[in-house]
Design an enzyme around this catalytic site. Structure first.
Site, short mmCIF file in Angstrom:
data_model
loop_
_atom_site.label_atom_id
_atom_site.label_comp_id
_atom_site.label_asym_id
_atom_site.label_seq_id
_atom_site.Cartn_x
_atom_site.Cartn_y
_atom_site.Cartn_z
N PRO A 33 36.80 -12.88 55.77
CA PRO A 33 38.14 -12.31 55.92
C PRO A 33 38.84 -12.87 57.15
O PRO A 33 38.24 -13.64 57.91
CB PRO A 33 37.85 -10.81 56.10
CG PRO A 33 36.53 -10.79 56.79
CD PRO A 33 35.75 -11.94 56.21
N MET A 34 40.07 -12.48 57.34
CA MET A 34 40.77 -12.87 58.56
C MET A 34 40.04 -12.27 59.78
O MET A 34 39.38 -11.23 59.67
CB MET A 34 42.23 -12.37 58.53
CG MET A 34 43.09 -13.13 57.53
SD MET A 34 44.80 -12.53 57.48
CE MET A 34 45.41 -13.05 59.09
N ALA A 70 37.42 -13.28 61.22
CA ALA A 70 35.95 -13.33 61.16
C ALA A 70 35.37 -14.45 62.03
O ALA A 70 34.16 -14.54 62.20
CB ALA A 70 35.49 -13.52 59.72
N THR A 116 37.92 -20.13 62.03
CA THR A 116 38.50 -21.25 62.79
C THR A 116 37.65 -21.55 64.01
O THR A 116 37.41 -22.72 64.35
CB THR A 116 39.95 -20.92 63.19
OG1 THR A 116 40.70 -20.64 62.01
CG2 THR A 116 40.61 -22.09 63.91
N GLU A 165 42.35 -23.27 56.95
CA GLU A 165 43.28 -22.61 56.01
C GLU A 165 43.19 -23.25 54.63
O GLU A 165 44.20 -23.53 53.97
CB GLU A 165 44.73 -22.66 56.54
CG GLU A 165 44.92 -22.13 57.94
CD GLU A 165 44.65 -20.64 58.09
OE1 GLU A 165 44.49 -19.96 57.06
OE2 GLU A 165 44.57 -20.17 59.23
N GLN A 176 42.55 -22.26 51.80
CA GLN A 176 43.09 -21.54 50.63
C GLN A 176 44.48 -22.03 50.24
O GLN A 176 44.95 -21.78 49.13
CB GLN A 176 43.12 -20.03 50.88
CG GLN A 176 44.10 -19.54 51.95
CD GLN A 176 43.55 -19.60 53.37
OE1 GLN A 176 42.46 -20.09 53.60
NE2 GLN A 176 44.31 -19.08 54.34
N CYS A 225 36.06 -2.72 56.55
CA CYS A 225 34.83 -2.54 55.77
C CYS A 225 35.22 -2.10 54.36
O CYS A 225 36.39 -1.84 54.07
CB CYS A 225 33.93 -1.50 56.44
SG CYS A 225 34.65 0.15 56.38
#
Ligand SMILES: Nc1ncnc2c1ncn2[C@@H]1O[C@H](COP(=O)(O)OP(=O)(O)O)[C@@H](O)[C@H]1O
Ligand SMILES: Cc1cn([C@H]2C[C@H](O)[C@@H](COP(=O)(O)O)O2)c(=O)[nH]c1=O
Ligand SMILES: [Zn+2]
Length: 290
Positions: free
Chosen positions: A97-98, A100, A103, A174, A176, A262
């Site tokens: 997820p963002m 995490a 990067t 990025e 995606q 979560c």
């Protein structure tokens, strides 16, 4: 903190120190609570040449760092060696997820490859304009120069064919947002012998497969799923909750719009967002009728 000073030495022209990090204790946070699940053992197979000699290649929209030649091609071997002259590319995929650390992880791996004398370049989608087009930036402010492109198929031309041929490692952030991710990764690893390190969201805010990230898993040597911390309870966060009622899949934003959660808080948070959207839609319908 991971070696910002070493990063500065490595990328002297472009690296800037993190400014007012959102999570000042990020290093302690990461080391105290390792947050990643390794789906497959990450292979310690990247072979590093002994003496690095980097030289920057500047292009119109970003730099690459290069050595003399791409070492991913095996030299012609002894007679009977059926692998001789086939490229030894690799694909490593980092999802989650963002927030995490995707990067951050990409940046570390690219930095490590570069320190070991391999020529590296990083590309991100030009859709992500959050921190400008010439660098990838982590949520806590670490930066690395990169190419920003609408399509990966433009990478070779943008870099220049010679520079592309000399590259050993390509980092993609990025992921995606790149529709041509599959074809690019396959060709780069299978035909061109590159090590490709891909970071991206596996799922969107609805927890549906995002872009082509999951499509490249069958191509990959390794897949790493990172987790963040649930902003509501501190447990491991696997999902990204969108806090607004915007429904389009692609919506470039940061902590103002998204938060890692979560499972429990994804389900309850998503119910709140959907209930709110229903109320807003209903009242706007009433206004239109009235
Ligand atoms: N809820 C959170 N959980 C974990 N890290 C967070 C959270 N919010 C902000 N961060 C910061 O985000 C950093 C990770 O940033 P980054 O590597 O850009 O992540 P990603 O690319 O996966 O979005 C962490 O080191 C931490 O400082
Ligand atoms: C969940 C989700 C995210 N996005 C966007 C938001 C950000 O601009 C990037 C992800 O950045 P990060 O480096 O992983 O933090 O993707 C989106 O467009 N749609 C979504 O559903
Ligand atoms: Zn939670």
């Amino acid at each position: 903190m991971f070696a910002v000073s070493r990063m500065k030495a490595l990328f002297p022209l472009q690296i800037s120190l993190p400014v007012a990090p959102a999570f000042p204790n990020a290093a302690a946070f990461f080391s105290a609570a390792p947050k990643f699940t390794l789906f497959f053992n990450f292979p310690a197979v990247i072979q590093f040449p002994a003496s690095p000699s980097l030289r920057p290649i500047m292009g119109s929209s970003g730099p690459a760092y290069s050595r003399v030649q791409n070492r991913n091609f095996r030299p012609a071997g002894a007679a009977g060696d059926s692998t001789a002259s086939y490229p030894s590319g690799e694909i490593h995929v980092i999802v989650g997820p963002m927030f995490a650390g995707k990067t951050t992880s990409l940046l570390r791996r690219v930095q490590s490859e570069s320190e070991n004398g391999r020529s590296v370049a990083v590309v991100k989608s030009d859709k992500d304009t959050r921190y400008g087009l010439d660098s990838i930036v982590t949520h806590d402010g670490l930066k690395l120069p990169c190419w920003s492109l609408p399509k990966l198929s433009m990478f070779r031309q943008s870099l220049g064919v010679d520079s592309y041929n000399q590259l050993d490692v390509i980092g993609i952030d990025e992921a995606q947002f790149f529709g041509d991710l599959y074809d690019f990764c396959r060709e780069a690893a299978d035909q061109d012998g590159k090590t490709v390190i891909v970071a991206g969201l596996d799922g969107d805010y609805m927890r549906r497969s995002f872009g082509a990230v999951l499509d490249i898993i069958p191509l990959a040597d390794s897949v790493t799923k990172l987790t963040a911390r649930c902003e509501l309870c501190g447990k491991r966060a696997f999902f990204t909750l969108r806090k607004t009622d915007e429904t389009k899949v692609e919506l470039i934003a940061g902590a103002d719009v998204y938060m890692p959660v979560c499972r429990q808080h994804y389900v309850s948070g998503q119910a709140v967002v959907e209930a709110t959207r229903a109320v807003v839609e209903e009242s706007s319908e009433r206004v239109q009728i009235g």
